[in-house]
Motif scaffolding. Structure first.
Motif, PDB file in Angstrom:
ATOM      1  N   GLY A  68      87.631  61.836  51.946  1.00 27.73           N
ATOM      2  CA  GLY A  68      86.274  62.098  51.421  1.00 27.73           C
ATOM      3  C   GLY A  68      86.001  61.223  49.993  1.00 27.73           C
ATOM      4  N   PHE A  69      87.056  61.548  49.058  1.00 32.10           N
ATOM      5  CA  PHE A  69      86.905  60.997  47.801  1.00 32.10           C
ATOM      6  C   PHE A  69      86.919  59.381  47.967  1.00 32.10           C
ATOM      7  CE2 PHE A  69      87.265  65.128  46.006  1.00 32.10           C
ATOM      8  CZ  PHE A  69      86.939  65.115  44.708  1.00 32.10           C
ATOM      9  N   THR A  70      87.783  58.851  48.694  1.00 32.98           N
ATOM     10  CA  THR A  70      87.902  57.609  48.967  1.00 32.98           C
ATOM     11  C   THR A  70      86.580  56.841  49.466  1.00 32.98           C
ATOM     12  OG1 THR A  70      88.727  57.629  51.166  1.00 32.98           O
ATOM     13  CG2 THR A  70      90.202  57.309  49.319  1.00 32.98           C
ATOM     14  N   PHE A  71      85.603  57.781  50.093  1.00 30.54           N
ATOM     15  CA  PHE A  71      84.446  57.230  50.499  1.00 30.54           C
ATOM     16  C   PHE A  71      83.507  56.656  49.302  1.00 30.54           C
ATOM     17  CE2 PHE A  71      85.197  58.925  54.751  1.00 30.54           C
ATOM     18  CZ  PHE A  71      85.055  57.761  55.519  1.00 30.54           C
ATOM     19  N   ILE A  72      83.730  57.870  48.194  1.00 30.25           N
ATOM     20  CA  ILE A  72      82.957  57.577  47.078  1.00 30.25           C
ATOM     21  C   ILE A  72      83.581  56.348  46.272  1.00 30.25           C
ATOM     22  CG2 ILE A  72      82.288  58.715  44.898  1.00 30.25           C
ATOM     23  CD1 ILE A  72      82.791  61.181  46.284  1.00 30.25           C
ATOM     24  N   GLY A  73      84.907  56.295  46.059  1.00 28.31           N
ATOM     25  CA  GLY A  73      85.439  55.198  45.488  1.00 28.31           C
ATOM     26  C   GLY A  73      84.952  55.004  43.854  1.00 28.31           C
ATOM     27  N   ASN A  74      84.738  53.621  43.597  1.00 27.74           N
ATOM     28  CA  ASN A  74      84.234  53.572  42.397  1.00 27.74           C
ATOM     29  C   ASN A  74      82.707  53.246  42.225  1.00 27.74           C
ATOM     30  OD1 ASN A  74      86.801  52.969  41.300  1.00 27.74           O
ATOM     31  ND2 ASN A  74      86.837  50.964  42.032  1.00 27.74           N
ATOM     32  N   THR A  75      81.970  53.714  43.289  1.00 27.01           N
ATOM     33  CA  THR A  75      80.430  53.653  43.195  1.00 27.01           C
ATOM     34  C   THR A  75      80.108  55.226  42.710  1.00 27.01           C
ATOM     35  OG1 THR A  75      80.376  54.911  45.498  1.00 27.01           O
ATOM     36  CG2 THR A  75      80.493  52.587  45.171  1.00 27.01           C
ATOM     37  N   GLY A  76      80.899  56.103  42.462  1.00 23.73           N
ATOM     38  CA  GLY A  76      80.558  57.181  41.953  1.00 23.73           C
ATOM     39  C   GLY A  76      80.658  57.553  40.267  1.00 23.73           C
ATOM     40  N   PRO A  77      80.378  58.754  39.765  1.00 18.87           N
ATOM     41  CA  PRO A  77      80.716  58.642  38.315  1.00 18.87           C
ATOM     42  C   PRO A  77      81.935  58.311  38.020  1.00 18.87           C
ATOM     43  CG  PRO A  77      79.565  60.311  39.271  1.00 18.87           C
ATOM     44  CD  PRO A  77      79.993  59.815  40.299  1.00 18.87           C
ATOM     45  N   TYR A  78      82.383  57.885  36.496  1.00 19.45           N
ATOM     46  CA  TYR A  78      83.613  57.574  35.858  1.00 19.45           C
ATOM     47  C   TYR A  78      84.513  58.631  36.392  1.00 19.45           C
ATOM     48  CZ  TYR A  78      87.156  56.305  32.758  1.00 19.45           C
ATOM     49  OH  TYR A  78      88.286  56.007  32.208  1.00 19.45           O
ATOM     50  N   GLU A  79      84.178  59.833  35.892  1.00 18.73           N
ATOM     51  CA  GLU A  79      84.983  60.947  35.663  1.00 18.73           C
ATOM     52  C   GLU A  79      85.734  61.305  37.148  1.00 18.73           C
ATOM     53  OE1 GLU A  79      82.012  61.186  34.918  1.00 18.73           O
ATOM     54  OE2 GLU A  79      81.978  61.512  32.778  1.00 18.73           O
ATOM     55  N   VAL A  80      84.894  61.019  38.266  1.00 19.07           N
ATOM     56  CA  VAL A  80      85.156  61.215  39.523  1.00 19.07           C
ATOM     57  C   VAL A  80      86.310  60.188  39.762  1.00 19.07           C
ATOM     58  CG1 VAL A  80      84.757  61.281  41.935  1.00 19.07           C
ATOM     59  CG2 VAL A  80      83.037  62.280  40.603  1.00 19.07           C
ATOM     60  N   SER A  81      86.144  58.830  39.512  1.00 20.76           N
ATOM     61  CA  SER A  81      87.112  58.013  39.912  1.00 20.76           C
ATOM     62  C   SER A  81      88.535  58.284  39.119  1.00 20.76           C
ATOM     63  CB  SER A  81      86.739  56.559  39.689  1.00 20.76           C
ATOM     64  OG  SER A  81      86.294  56.319  38.305  1.00 20.76           O
ATOM     65  N   LYS A  82      88.235  58.775  38.012  1.00 24.02           N
ATOM     66  CA  LYS A  82      89.786  59.204  37.230  1.00 24.02           C
ATOM     67  C   LYS A  82      90.258  60.193  38.028  1.00 24.02           C
ATOM     68  CE  LYS A  82      89.632  60.112  33.068  1.00 24.02           C
ATOM     69  NZ  LYS A  82      89.258  60.642  31.734  1.00 24.02           N
ATOM     70  N   LYS A  83      89.791  61.043  38.691  1.00 21.29           N
ATOM     71  CA  LYS A  83      90.516  62.459  39.380  1.00 21.29           C
ATOM     72  C   LYS A  83      90.992  61.925  40.550  1.00 21.29           C
ATOM     73  CE  LYS A  83      89.180  65.695  36.545  1.00 21.29           C
ATOM     74  NZ  LYS A  83      89.901  66.689  36.278  1.00 21.29           N
ATOM     75  N   LEU A  84      90.850  60.569  40.980  1.00 21.41           N
ATOM     76  CA  LEU A  84      91.242  60.197  42.487  1.00 21.41           C
ATOM     77  C   LEU A  84      92.913  59.945  42.421  1.00 21.41           C
ATOM     78  CD1 LEU A  84      90.372  59.359  45.380  1.00 21.41           C
ATOM     79  CD2 LEU A  84      90.030  57.226  44.657  1.00 21.41           C
ATOM     80  N   TYR A  85      93.054  59.316  41.224  1.00 23.49           N
ATOM     81  CA  TYR A  85      94.712  59.073  41.072  1.00 23.49           C
ATOM     82  C   TYR A  85      95.503  60.465  41.205  1.00 23.49           C
ATOM     83  CZ  TYR A  85      98.957  57.380  39.240  1.00 23.49           C
ATOM     84  OH  TYR A  85     100.399  57.167  39.033  1.00 23.49           O
ATOM     85  N   THR A  86      94.959  61.412  40.502  1.00 23.73           N
ATOM     86  CA  THR A  86      95.731  62.853  40.307  1.00 23.73           C
ATOM     87  C   THR A  86      95.641  63.329  41.568  1.00 23.73           C
ATOM     88  OG1 THR A  86      94.926  62.835  38.125  1.00 23.73           O
ATOM     89  CG2 THR A  86      95.911  64.958  39.224  1.00 23.73           C
ATOM     90  N   LEU A  87      94.388  63.056  42.356  1.00 23.57           N
ATOM     91  CA  LEU A  87      94.358  63.644  43.936  1.00 23.57           C
ATOM     92  C   LEU A  87      95.524  63.194  44.551  1.00 23.57           C
ATOM     93  CD1 LEU A  87      91.162  64.363  45.592  1.00 23.57           C
ATOM     94  CD2 LEU A  87      93.048  63.724  46.900  1.00 23.57           C
ATOM     95  N   LYS A  88      95.783  61.657  44.460  1.00 28.37           N
ATOM     96  CA  LYS A  88      96.484  60.959  45.226  1.00 28.37           C
ATOM     97  C   LYS A  88      97.973  61.311  45.186  1.00 28.37           C
ATOM     98  CE  LYS A  88      97.958  56.094  46.625  1.00 28.37           C
ATOM     99  NZ  LYS A  88      97.716  54.988  46.289  1.00 28.37           N
ATOM    100  N   GLN A  89      98.243  61.785  43.685  1.00 29.14           N
ATOM    101  CA  GLN A  89      99.704  62.297  43.621  1.00 29.14           C
ATOM    102  C   GLN A  89      99.908  63.821  44.363  1.00 29.14           C
ATOM    103  OE1 GLN A  89     102.035  60.516  41.934  1.00 29.14           O
ATOM    104  NE2 GLN A  89     100.402  58.847  42.331  1.00 29.14           N
ATOM    105  N   SER A  90      98.932  64.447  43.990  1.00 31.15           N
ATOM    106  CA  SER A  90      99.258  65.880  44.655  1.00 31.15           C
ATOM    107  C   SER A  90      99.324  65.691  46.227  1.00 31.15           C
ATOM    108  CB  SER A  90      97.647  66.615  44.364  1.00 31.15           C
ATOM    109  OG  SER A  90      97.683  67.051  42.943  1.00 31.15           O
ATOM    110  N   LEU A  91      98.625  64.830  46.703  1.00 33.91           N
ATOM    111  CA  LEU A  91      98.704  64.799  48.261  1.00 33.91           C
ATOM    112  C   LEU A  91     100.068  64.098  48.716  1.00 33.91           C
ATOM    113  CD1 LEU A  91      97.592  64.535  51.265  1.00 33.91           C
ATOM    114  CD2 LEU A  91      96.735  62.202  50.512  1.00 33.91           C
ATOM    115  N   ALA A  92     100.660  63.351  47.759  1.00 35.14           N
ATOM    116  CA  ALA A  92     101.855  62.718  47.930  1.00 35.14           C
ATOM    117  C   ALA A  92     103.036  63.714  48.075  1.00 35.14           C
ATOM    118  CB  ALA A  92     102.128  61.672  47.225  1.00 35.14           C
ATOM    119  N   LYS A  93     102.779  64.534  46.990  1.00 38.88           N
ATOM    120  CA  LYS A  93     103.831  65.525  47.038  1.00 38.88           C
ATOM    121  C   LYS A  93     104.004  66.702  48.090  1.00 38.88           C
ATOM    122  CE  LYS A  93     103.719  65.352  41.817  1.00 38.88           C
ATOM    123  NZ  LYS A  93     103.087  65.976  40.610  1.00 38.88           N
TER     124      LYS A  93
END
Length: 290
Positions: A227-252
Motif C-alpha cells: 500500500g505504501f509503495t502505491f503512494i511512493g514519492n507522490t505523497g508527503p515527504y514524511e511518508v516517503s521517509k518512513k518507507l525505508y524503515t517499513l521495508k527494514q521491518s518487513l525484511a526482519k
C-alpha cells in the motif's frame, strides 16, 4: 582630517546637531492612544494569545505521546502474560485517558483552524494512531481505518471534565460536542511506525514458542508495504521517509519466517529468539543502521 569629522576621527551624524533633551521631548509627545498604537496593541494581544495556545497544545501533545508509548509497552506483554484479556482491558483504560487529553486539544481548537496548530499536535496524534492500531491488530488481526479512529474522537458534554487554560471568549460559544479528526498524513505516519512494533511482536512471539504469529505478521506487513509503495514519492515527504524503515521491518520479519521454515526443526524453541536477535543485528550492520 576633513571638517566633517570630529577630533575623534568619526563622522558626525545629522541628528547629533539636535540637543538630547529636544529628542526626548519629541518621543514623549507621541500620542499613545492613536489609532496606529491601538492596532499594534491588538496585534500584540492576538499574537500572545495564539502563542500561549500553541504552547498549551505542545504540552498536551507531549502528554499524549508519553501515555501512548506506555500503552504500547503494555501491549507488548500480551504474548507473555498469563491472561491476555487483562492486558487488553488495562490498555483500553490507558487509551481512554489518552482520549481525555485529545478532548482537551479539541476544546482548545474550538473556533480555530486546526492546520494552523497542526505541527504542535501532530507528534501526539501519530503516537496515538500507533497505539490504537497496535491494540486493534492484537484483537482482530487487521488494520483499523482512519474513519474508525475518528469515531472514537467524538466527545459529548456527558463525559466532559473540567479543563483549565481555556480562553474566556470560547465559553459562551462552546458547543456541547467536540471532535478532532486525525489527518490522513498523521494516520499514514502512525501506521508506518506500527510496523516497527509488529516486528518486535514477531520476535517476542517466537521467543514464547508461538511460530504461527510471524507468518501472519509477514503477510500483514507485506500488504502494508504494498500500500505504501502505491503512494511512493507522490505523497508527503514524511511518508516517503518512513518507507525505508517499513521495508527494514518487513525484511526482519521475513527473515524470521525463513529461519523458522528452513531451520525451525533444528533449533530448540527457547533458542529461536536469540537466533533472530543475532540475525537482526547482522541486517542492521549490513544496512548501516545504528
Amino acid at each position: 582630517m576633513s571638517g566633517k569629522e570630529g577630533s575623534g576621527g568619526f563622522r558626525k551624524r545629522k541628528h547629533d546637531n539636535f540637543p538630547h533633551g529636544q529628542r526626548r521631548e519629541e518621543k514623549e509627545n507621541v500620542n499613545p492612544p492613536s489609532a496606529l498604537m491601538k492596532s499594534f496593541k491588538s496585534f500584540q494581544l492576538e499574537l500572545d494569545t495564539r502563542h500561549d495556545k500553541y504552547e498549551r497544545l505542545v504540552k498536551l501533545s507531549r502528554d499524549i505521546t508519553i501515555e501512548s508509548k506506555r500503552t504500547i509497552f503494555l501491549l507488548h506483554r500480551f504474548t507473555s502474560a498469563p491472561s491476555g484479556e487483562e492486558i487488553l482491558s488495562e490498555s483500553e483504560v490507558k487509551l481512554d485517558a489518552v482520549r481525555q487529553k485529545i478532548k482537551q486539544v479539541a476544546q482548545e481548537l474550538i473556533g480555530e483552524d486546526m492546520y494552523q496548530f497542526h505541527r504542535a499536535i501532530s507528534p501526539g496524534l501519530q503516537e496515538y494512531v500507533e497505539a490504537v492500531s497496535f491494540q486493534y491488530f492484537i484483537k482482530t488481526r487487521s488494520l483499523i481505518s482512519v474513519e474508525e479512529i475518528n469515531k472514537q474522537l467524538i466527545f459529548t458534554a456527558e463525559d466532559r471534565e473540567e479543563t483549565t487554560n481555556m480562553t474566556s471568549n470560547c465559553h459562551d460559544k462552546e458547543p456541547r460536542r467536540w471532535s478532532l479528526k486525525v489527518t490522513p498524513v498523521d494516520y499514514l505516519l502512525g501506521v508506518a511506525d506500527l510496523t516497527g512494533e509488529l516486528m518486535r511482536l514477531c520476535i517476542s512471539s517466537v521467543g514464547n514458542g508461538d511460530i504461527d504469529t510471524p507468518f501472519e505478521l509477514s503477510q500483514f506487513l507485506r500488504q502494508i508495504y504494498d500500500g505504501f509503495t502505491f503512494i511512493g514519492n507522490t505523497g508527503p515527504y514524511e511518508v516517503s521517509k518512513k518507507l525505508y524503515t517499513l521495508k527494514q521491518s518487513l525484511a526482519k520479519v521475513e527473515n524470521a519466517c525463513y529461519t523458522l521454515k528452513v531451520r525451525g526443526s533444528e533449533i530448540p524453541k527457547h533458542m529461536l529468539a536469540d537466533v533472530f536477535s543475532t540475525k537482526t543485528e547482522l541486517i542492521d550492520q549490513e544496512e548501516g543502521l545504528p
